[in-house]
Motif scaffolding. Structure first.
Motif, PDB file in Angstrom:
ATOM      1  N   LEU A 146       0.832  -1.205   0.000  1.00  0.00           N
ATOM      2  CA  LEU A 146       0.000   0.000   0.000  1.00  0.00           C
ATOM      3  C   LEU A 146       0.868   1.256   0.000  1.00  0.00           C
ATOM      4  CD1 LEU A 146      -2.829   1.212   0.062  1.00  0.00           C
ATOM      5  CD2 LEU A 146      -2.810   1.043   2.551  1.00  0.00           C
ATOM      6  N   ALA A 147       1.918   1.262   0.843  1.00  0.00           N
ATOM      7  CA  ALA A 147       2.808   2.423   0.904  1.00  0.00           C
ATOM      8  C   ALA A 147       3.496   2.643  -0.446  1.00  0.00           C
ATOM      9  CB  ALA A 147       3.835   2.239   2.023  1.00  0.00           C
ATOM     10  N   ASP A 148       3.955   1.560  -1.074  1.00  0.00           N
ATOM     11  CA  ASP A 148       4.613   1.693  -2.381  1.00  0.00           C
ATOM     12  C   ASP A 148       3.639   2.228  -3.427  1.00  0.00           C
ATOM     13  OD1 ASP A 148       6.886   0.791  -1.259  1.00  0.00           O
ATOM     14  OD2 ASP A 148       6.827  -1.232  -2.137  1.00  0.00           O
ATOM     15  N   PHE A 149       2.440   1.674  -3.428  1.00  0.00           N
ATOM     16  CA  PHE A 149       1.434   2.105  -4.393  1.00  0.00           C
ATOM     17  C   PHE A 149       1.156   3.607  -4.253  1.00  0.00           C
ATOM     18  CE2 PHE A 149      -3.163   2.839  -5.255  1.00  0.00           C
ATOM     19  CZ  PHE A 149      -3.138   2.644  -6.625  1.00  0.00           C
ATOM     20  N   LEU A 150       1.183   4.096  -3.019  1.00  0.00           N
ATOM     21  CA  LEU A 150       0.878   5.515  -2.772  1.00  0.00           C
ATOM     22  C   LEU A 150       2.143   6.380  -2.760  1.00  0.00           C
ATOM     23  CD1 LEU A 150      -1.864   5.073  -0.026  1.00  0.00           C
ATOM     24  CD2 LEU A 150      -2.207   5.646  -2.429  1.00  0.00           C
ATOM     25  N   GLN A 151       3.282   5.770  -3.076  1.00  0.00           N
ATOM     26  CA  GLN A 151       4.563   6.486  -3.102  1.00  0.00           C
ATOM     27  C   GLN A 151       4.844   7.173  -1.774  1.00  0.00           C
ATOM     28  OE1 GLN A 151       3.934   8.956  -6.551  1.00  0.00           O
ATOM     29  NE2 GLN A 151       3.584   7.174  -7.843  1.00  0.00           N
ATOM     30  N   LEU A 152       4.692   6.400  -0.706  1.00  0.00           N
ATOM     31  CA  LEU A 152       4.916   6.926   0.639  1.00  0.00           C
ATOM     32  C   LEU A 152       6.119   6.237   1.271  1.00  0.00           C
ATOM     33  CD1 LEU A 152       1.209   6.913   1.826  1.00  0.00           C
ATOM     34  CD2 LEU A 152       2.604   8.947   1.400  1.00  0.00           C
TER      35      LEU A 152
ATOM     36  N   PRO B 239      -7.510  11.299   3.750  1.00  0.00           N
ATOM     37  CA  PRO B 239      -8.572  10.850   4.669  1.00  0.00           C
ATOM     38  C   PRO B 239      -8.997   9.398   4.453  1.00  0.00           C
ATOM     39  CG  PRO B 239      -9.447  12.391   3.015  1.00  0.00           C
ATOM     40  CD  PRO B 239      -7.951  12.405   2.884  1.00  0.00           C
ATOM     41  N   LEU B 240      -8.751   8.844   3.285  1.00  0.00           N
ATOM     42  CA  LEU B 240      -9.100   7.428   3.073  1.00  0.00           C
ATOM     43  C   LEU B 240      -8.004   6.530   3.642  1.00  0.00           C
ATOM     44  CD1 LEU B 240     -11.028   8.970   1.258  1.00  0.00           C
ATOM     45  CD2 LEU B 240     -10.831   7.142  -0.427  1.00  0.00           C
ATOM     46  N   LEU B 241      -6.766   6.963   3.436  1.00  0.00           N
ATOM     47  CA  LEU B 241      -5.639   6.193   3.971  1.00  0.00           C
ATOM     48  C   LEU B 241      -5.704   6.129   5.504  1.00  0.00           C
ATOM     49  CD1 LEU B 241      -2.888   4.749   3.632  1.00  0.00           C
ATOM     50  CD2 LEU B 241      -1.811   7.028   3.725  1.00  0.00           C
ATOM     51  N   ARG B 242      -6.022   7.259   6.131  1.00  0.00           N
ATOM     52  CA  ARG B 242      -6.044   7.272   7.614  1.00  0.00           C
ATOM     53  C   ARG B 242      -7.026   6.244   8.174  1.00  0.00           C
ATOM     54  NH1 ARG B 242      -1.416   8.382   8.184  1.00  0.00           N
ATOM     55  NH2 ARG B 242      -1.861   7.660  10.274  1.00  0.00           N
ATOM     56  N   GLN B 243      -8.106   5.960   7.425  1.00  0.00           N
ATOM     57  CA  GLN B 243      -9.112   5.012   7.913  1.00  0.00           C
ATOM     58  C   GLN B 243      -8.606   3.572   7.961  1.00  0.00           C
ATOM     59  OE1 GLN B 243     -13.105   5.480   6.146  1.00  0.00           O
ATOM     60  NE2 GLN B 243     -12.396   7.418   5.327  1.00  0.00           N
TER      61      GLN B 243
ATOM     62  N   VAL C 241      -7.552  -3.843   2.308  1.00  0.00           N
ATOM     63  CA  VAL C 241      -8.017  -2.686   1.530  1.00  0.00           C
ATOM     64  C   VAL C 241      -8.340  -3.111   0.098  1.00  0.00           C
ATOM     65  CG1 VAL C 241      -7.521  -0.313   0.842  1.00  0.00           C
ATOM     66  CG2 VAL C 241      -6.349  -1.265   2.825  1.00  0.00           C
ATOM     67  N   PRO C 242      -9.560  -2.912  -0.352  1.00  0.00           N
ATOM     68  CA  PRO C 242      -9.846  -3.189  -1.761  1.00  0.00           C
ATOM     69  C   PRO C 242      -9.054  -2.238  -2.658  1.00  0.00           C
ATOM     70  CG  PRO C 242     -11.882  -2.961  -0.501  1.00  0.00           C
ATOM     71  CD  PRO C 242     -10.754  -2.487   0.385  1.00  0.00           C
ATOM     72  N   ARG C 243      -8.592  -2.771  -3.780  1.00  0.00           N
ATOM     73  CA  ARG C 243      -7.783  -1.942  -4.686  1.00  0.00           C
ATOM     74  C   ARG C 243      -8.546  -0.706  -5.168  1.00  0.00           C
ATOM     75  NH1 ARG C 243      -3.127  -4.634  -5.575  1.00  0.00           N
ATOM     76  NH2 ARG C 243      -3.357  -6.667  -4.588  1.00  0.00           N
ATOM     77  N   ALA C 244      -9.843  -0.885  -5.431  1.00  0.00           N
ATOM     78  CA  ALA C 244     -10.631   0.243  -5.934  1.00  0.00           C
ATOM     79  C   ALA C 244     -10.660   1.379  -4.904  1.00  0.00           C
ATOM     80  CB  ALA C 244     -12.063  -0.207  -6.247  1.00  0.00           C
ATOM     81  N   PHE C 245     -10.605   1.037  -3.625  1.00  0.00           N
ATOM     82  CA  PHE C 245     -10.618   2.056  -2.572  1.00  0.00           C
ATOM     83  C   PHE C 245      -9.257   2.736  -2.512  1.00  0.00           C
ATOM     84  CE2 PHE C 245     -10.739   3.450   1.962  1.00  0.00           C
ATOM     85  CZ  PHE C 245     -11.959   4.111   1.955  1.00  0.00           C
ATOM     86  N   ALA C 246      -8.182   1.958  -2.624  1.00  0.00           N
ATOM     87  CA  ALA C 246      -6.826   2.531  -2.597  1.00  0.00           C
ATOM     88  C   ALA C 246      -6.621   3.496  -3.767  1.00  0.00           C
ATOM     89  CB  ALA C 246      -5.790   1.411  -2.634  1.00  0.00           C
ATOM     90  N   GLU C 247      -7.261   3.193  -4.897  1.00  0.00           N
ATOM     91  CA  GLU C 247      -7.100   4.072  -6.060  1.00  0.00           C
ATOM     92  C   GLU C 247      -7.704   5.458  -5.853  1.00  0.00           C
ATOM     93  OE1 GLU C 247      -8.526   1.638  -9.257  1.00  0.00           O
ATOM     94  OE2 GLU C 247      -6.705   0.405  -9.139  1.00  0.00           O
ATOM     95  N   ARG C 248      -8.600   5.560  -4.878  1.00  0.00           N
ATOM     96  CA  ARG C 248      -9.183   6.887  -4.603  1.00  0.00           C
ATOM     97  C   ARG C 248      -8.337   7.712  -3.627  1.00  0.00           C
ATOM     98  NH1 ARG C 248     -14.657   4.108  -3.040  1.00  0.00           N
ATOM     99  NH2 ARG C 248     -14.407   2.520  -4.638  1.00  0.00           N
ATOM    100  N   MET C 249      -7.239   7.125  -3.158  1.00  0.00           N
ATOM    101  CA  MET C 249      -6.363   7.868  -2.237  1.00  0.00           C
ATOM    102  C   MET C 249      -5.394   8.732  -3.032  1.00  0.00           C
ATOM    103  SD  MET C 249      -5.451   4.759   0.365  1.00  0.00           S
ATOM    104  CE  MET C 249      -6.766   3.821   1.144  1.00  0.00           C
ATOM    105  N   GLU C 250      -5.005   9.854  -2.419  1.00  0.00           N
ATOM    106  CA  GLU C 250      -4.064  10.746  -3.093  1.00  0.00           C
ATOM    107  C   GLU C 250      -2.634  10.245  -2.892  1.00  0.00           C
ATOM    108  OE1 GLU C 250      -2.572  15.370  -2.981  1.00  0.00           O
ATOM    109  OE2 GLU C 250      -3.996  14.665  -1.473  1.00  0.00           O
ATOM    110  N   LYS C 251      -1.894  10.145  -3.989  1.00  0.00           N
ATOM    111  CA  LYS C 251      -0.510   9.666  -3.897  1.00  0.00           C
ATOM    112  C   LYS C 251       0.341  10.649  -3.087  1.00  0.00           C
ATOM    113  CE  LYS C 251      -0.673   6.032  -6.762  1.00  0.00           C
ATOM    114  NZ  LYS C 251      -1.358   6.086  -8.042  1.00  0.00           N
ATOM    115  N   GLY C 252       1.271  10.092  -2.320  1.00  0.00           N
ATOM    116  CA  GLY C 252       2.234  10.931  -1.619  1.00  0.00           C
ATOM    117  C   GLY C 252       1.667  11.701  -0.430  1.00  0.00           C
ATOM    118  N   ASN C 253       0.458  11.366   0.008  1.00  0.00           N
ATOM    119  CA  ASN C 253      -0.154  12.135   1.100  1.00  0.00           C
ATOM    120  C   ASN C 253      -0.494  11.237   2.281  1.00  0.00           C
ATOM    121  OD1 ASN C 253      -1.564  13.856   2.741  1.00  0.00           O
ATOM    122  ND2 ASN C 253      -3.324  14.104   1.365  1.00  0.00           N
TER     123      ASN C 253
END
Ligand SMILES: *Cc1c(COP(=O)(O)O)cnc(C)c1O
Ligand code: SF4
Length: 336
Positions: free
Chosen positions: A29-35, A70-74, A54-66
């Motif tokens: 998840l961290a790699d996907f979001l470049q964190l 608010p979705l990642l924090r959940q 985490v469903p992939r479709a939900f992860a895709e709605r997260m902002e990269k590098g952030n």
């Protein structure tokens, strides 16, 4: 197809694939979001106690590098969960006291809640059932019959709530069996489904599911669980539209979470977005004091201030009811 026909929904296999292909490794998840995971390392203990899902479709709605998304924090199993906090316990709602049959909670007059599924498609770190004993409450069909006999024997029960876990994480066969068993109890007029699936895996709203809900003898309400407007993208909107067209009443409940949605602007945007998809806000829960969730806590004073701002900027029907669950009370406690 005539324009008035409801959309057919998605084929059944799609959602099953998404459900069996969740992100479960925090590194992925961290790699996907470049964190950089070193900035907020995942806690080993937190993961062991309540794994990442985490469903992939939900992860895709997260902002990269952030990291503050608010979705990642959940869903992020932060090491801060492992700090013990006084007053935060495994079963703050004392649900074990209201569990007369396996899988059945009867706390409030006129309605019972069934723990219809022992699992979810996503693991929300703030979940109040994260330590619920699903093994004790995953009835086989024979035990479900006991639960249905209990409902049949109490004519005051008008509404059956399917909860969980997530009832829509069940396959259609099992869901149909539950709905048909409930349909056979004459005094039950309403079936309510509490689910996060239409938001986190919108393909779950398949043609088969829509047909099943449309065919229900009872009134059907679906309470989705959405905490932030960013959770609603085009596929989610389409899923909600097809539920609406199938005659389902759509409501939303959220949890007020520090660092996710604890400001009036975020909640007002959520209410407006929900309304544009035919969903009315229902409850805004002050989080329960569950072990491992202190970093989400919002004080009652802060919550009330947010509510006053919401009341000042939204029409009344878009203001959710701020509630808290107090064990032993005849209903959820309305705070404002
Ligand atoms: C929250 C809850 C309900 C539903 O309460 P409503 O106020 O009708 O939404 C029913 N049973 C249990 C055990 C609950 O926790
Ligand atoms: S979907 Fe609901 S029950 Fe499942 S982990 Fe999230 S909050 Fe808990």
């Amino acid at each position: 197809m005539p324009a008035s026909m409801p959309p057919a929904g998605q084929p059944a296999e799609l959602w099953q694939e998404s459900l069996s292909d969740l992100i479960t490794d925090p590194r992925e998840l961290a790699d996907f979001l470049q964190l950089d995971q070193r900035l907020d390392p995942a806690g080993e203990q937190a993961l062991a106690q309540f794994p990442l899902k985490v469903p992939r479709a939900f992860a895709e709605r997260m902002e990269k590098g952030n990291w503050r998304d608010p979705l990642l924090r959940q869903v992020w199993p932060s090491f801060t969960e492992e700090r013990e906090a006084p007053g935060f316990t495994a079963d703050p709602l004392r649900e074990r006291h209201y569990n007369p049959r396996p899988g059945l909670l009867h706390k409030y007059r006129g309605r019972v809640l069934l723990i219809a599924a022992p699992h979810c498609a996503i693991h929300c770190r703030y979940c109040f059932r994260r330590e619920f004993d699903y093994r004790e409450n995953s009835p086989a069909r024979a035990e479900w019959r006991e639960a249905f006999d209990y409902i049949r024997g109490d004519a005051s029960i008008e509404e059956v709530i399917l909860s969980g876990g997530d009832p829509l994480a069940l396959g259609d066969g099992q869901l149909r069996w539950l709905l048909e068993s409930i349909a056979g109890i004459p005094h039950v007029t309403t079936v309510r489904i509490h689910t996060r699936l239409p938001v986190v895996i919108p393909e779950r709203v398949s043609g088969e599911l829509l047909a099943m809900l449309r065919g229900c003898r009872q009134r059907v309400a679906v309470v989705i669980h959405c905490n932030h407007a960013q959770e609603i993208d085009a596929p989610v909107a389409a899923a909600l539209k097809s539920l609406h067209r199938a005659g389902v009443s759509l409501l939303n409940q959220s949890v007020l979470l520090q660092g996710v949605n604890d400001d009036a602007a975020a909640l007002s945007a959520l209410s407006k977005r929900l309304f544009s998809e035919n969903v009315l806000p229902y409850y805004l829960h002050l989080p329960d004091r569950v072990a491992g969730t202190r970093h989400f806590a919002v004080t009652l004073e802060a919550a009330e201030a947010i509510m006053r701002e919401l009341q000042a900027c939204l029409p009344g029907y878009l203001v959710p009811r701020l509630v808290r669950e107090d064990p032993g009370k005849p209903a959820k406690t309305r705070l404002i």
